[in-house]
Design an enzyme around this catalytic site. Sequence first.
Site, PDB file in Angstrom:
ATOM      1  N   GLU A  56      -2.994  -0.041  -3.905  1.00 55.00           N
ATOM      2  CA  GLU A  56      -2.705  -1.233  -3.097  1.00 55.00           C
ATOM      3  C   GLU A  56      -3.064  -2.518  -3.833  1.00 55.00           C
ATOM      4  O   GLU A  56      -3.946  -2.536  -4.680  1.00 55.00           O
ATOM      5  CB  GLU A  56      -3.441  -1.180  -1.760  1.00 55.00           C
ATOM      6  CG  GLU A  56      -4.922  -1.124  -1.918  1.00 55.00           C
ATOM      7  CD  GLU A  56      -5.680  -1.094  -0.590  1.00 55.00           C
ATOM      8  OE1 GLU A  56      -5.418  -1.941   0.278  1.00 55.00           O
ATOM      9  OE2 GLU A  56      -6.542  -0.217  -0.465  1.00 55.00           O
ATOM     10  N   ASP A 100       0.863  -1.188   0.000  1.00 56.04           N
ATOM     11  CA  ASP A 100       0.000   0.000   0.000  1.00 56.04           C
ATOM     12  C   ASP A 100       0.898   1.235   0.000  1.00 56.04           C
ATOM     13  O   ASP A 100       1.799   1.365   0.823  1.00 56.04           O
ATOM     14  CB  ASP A 100      -0.870  -0.031   1.260  1.00 56.04           C
ATOM     15  CG  ASP A 100      -1.941   1.042   1.251  1.00 56.04           C
ATOM     16  OD1 ASP A 100      -3.121   0.691   1.410  1.00 56.04           O
ATOM     17  OD2 ASP A 100      -1.603   2.232   1.100  1.00 56.04           O
TER      18      ASP A 100
HETATM   19  N1  DCP Z   1      -8.791   8.025  -1.061  1.00 55.57           N
HETATM   20  C1  DCP Z   1      -9.876   8.847  -1.265  1.00 55.57           C
HETATM   21  N2  DCP Z   1     -10.863   8.916  -0.328  1.00 55.57           N
HETATM   22  C2  DCP Z   1     -10.780   8.188   0.812  1.00 55.57           C
HETATM   23  C3  DCP Z   1      -9.694   7.333   1.029  1.00 55.57           C
HETATM   24  C4  DCP Z   1      -8.697   7.285   0.058  1.00 55.57           C
HETATM   25  O1  DCP Z   1      -9.969   9.502  -2.297  1.00 55.57           O
HETATM   26  N3  DCP Z   1     -11.748   8.290   1.734  1.00 55.57           N
HETATM   27  C5  DCP Z   1      -7.716   7.997  -2.074  1.00 55.57           C
HETATM   28  C6  DCP Z   1      -6.620   8.963  -1.708  1.00 55.57           C
HETATM   29  C7  DCP Z   1      -5.524   8.098  -1.190  1.00 55.57           C
HETATM   30  C8  DCP Z   1      -5.706   6.821  -1.958  1.00 55.57           C
HETATM   31  O2  DCP Z   1      -7.109   6.713  -2.178  1.00 55.57           O
HETATM   32  O3  DCP Z   1      -4.236   8.676  -1.393  1.00 55.57           O
HETATM   33  C9  DCP Z   1      -5.189   5.601  -1.232  1.00 55.57           C
HETATM   34  O4  DCP Z   1      -5.929   5.387  -0.053  1.00 55.57           O
HETATM   35  P1  DCP Z   1      -5.268   4.853   1.267  1.00 55.57           P
HETATM   36  O5  DCP Z   1      -6.364   4.462   2.175  1.00 55.57           O
HETATM   37  O6  DCP Z   1      -4.219   3.831   0.948  1.00 55.57           O
HETATM   38  O7  DCP Z   1      -4.587   6.147   1.909  1.00 55.57           O
HETATM   39  P2  DCP Z   1      -3.205   6.815   1.573  1.00 55.57           P
HETATM   40  O8  DCP Z   1      -2.415   6.043   0.589  1.00 55.57           O
HETATM   41  O9  DCP Z   1      -3.457   8.243   1.205  1.00 55.57           O
HETATM   42  O10 DCP Z   1      -2.483   6.835   2.969  1.00 55.57           O
HETATM   43  P3  DCP Z   1      -1.845   5.610   3.771  1.00 55.57           P
HETATM   44  O11 DCP Z   1      -0.402   5.949   3.907  1.00 55.57           O
HETATM   45  O12 DCP Z   1      -2.555   5.600   5.085  1.00 55.57           O
HETATM   46  O13 DCP Z   1      -2.079   4.372   2.962  1.00 55.57           O
HETATM   47 MG    MG Z   2      -2.166   4.009   0.794  1.00 58.92          MG
END
Ligand code: DCP
Ligand code: MG
Length: 357
Positions: free
Chosen positions: A107, A11
Amino acid sequence: MIMEKRIIHIDMDAFYAQIEQRDHPDYRGKPVIVGGRSQSRGVVATASYEARKFGVHSAMPTRTAYKLCPDGIYVRPRFDVYKSVSKEIMDVFLSYSELVEPLSLDEAYLDITHLVSRERTAKSVALNIQRDIFEKTHLTSSSGISYNKYLAKIASGMNKPKGTTVIHHGNVMEILKAMPIGKFPGVGRVTEEKMKSLKIFNGEDLHGWDEADLVREFGKRGSSLYRKARGIGTSELNVDRVRKSVGKETTFDHDVNDDEYILKVLEELSHKVSENLDRRQFAGRVVTVKLKTHDYKTHTKQMMTTNPIFKGDEIFHYAYNLYHEVKEPEEPIRLIGVTVSHLEERSYRNLTIYDFL
Ligand code: DCP
Ligand code: MG
């Protein structure tokens, strides 16, 4: 003896925000919030780790984020960039294993059982994958390694960012017992509340419940939770999710050249495809119309949609245009079909584009 599998869940760290920091060096080390900028209805897609310190997180109204972090850098998402990075990551995965199950843009699960040997641990494979991703994209990721999917996913979240975490038989129960109930995969907000009302606050509490009692309270999911409290879960990957497509076609009794009639059939087929996508919670980005002429020649034409689609009317909208491009006015046909491919799981990740306007 059936060899236990080795599953890696990868991820990306703060995916959208990290890409913005990569592409704008002046954003680095600063709180970056990617999402809708509208004060009234925008939501946060994600926030850099610097912004998370202020309490900003995904799905939070932008308005709230502004209050928590008024000096943050607020940017609109650039989906096209995120998608092309996602493709690069997927290519890295596929260079390690054919068994890849993407879960969203950032992911995926990989089954790397075949790569593990006495000389090569699953953890070293994960580190190599993370290194390759970094070399290719200049972005960091976290990985989780275990013997089934949900444990690998839990593991990848344990030491973010830039983490590499193994859950094995020796540490699994300790990790699960200490885990807050809301962190269990499959436990959403509502279930979490209900769990708490039943005094189930963590994995240890969950572990104390009989399966029958969990089923009584939570239905079928009760069984799955019972198993999850014990480290039991599937290690089978849904590998053809990437290739998967949903198509329906009809062969006519006679050759047909009546546009109105054919389009009616095409509309019905579009709705059937939509029902199938709905059942599986998928949306797709490519629509293909196929027809066979009276002399058994097959003609197809396809088109990329602007957003992932799944509704019958949307599918038909594309199919209608494609039909007019591919159908020769004078040529009767004996078969018509419509397919939606390039499927992705439907979620907030691909459907709230309007929230970002
Ligand atoms: N995303 C979104 N709305 C959400 C959750 C996520 O648009 N409610 C999008 C933005 C994120 C991407 O999906 O960058 C990936 O989601 P992740 O849950 O993997 O979150 P991140 O990669 O941003 O952070 P982490 O380091 O916690 O994985
Ligand atoms: Mg992520």
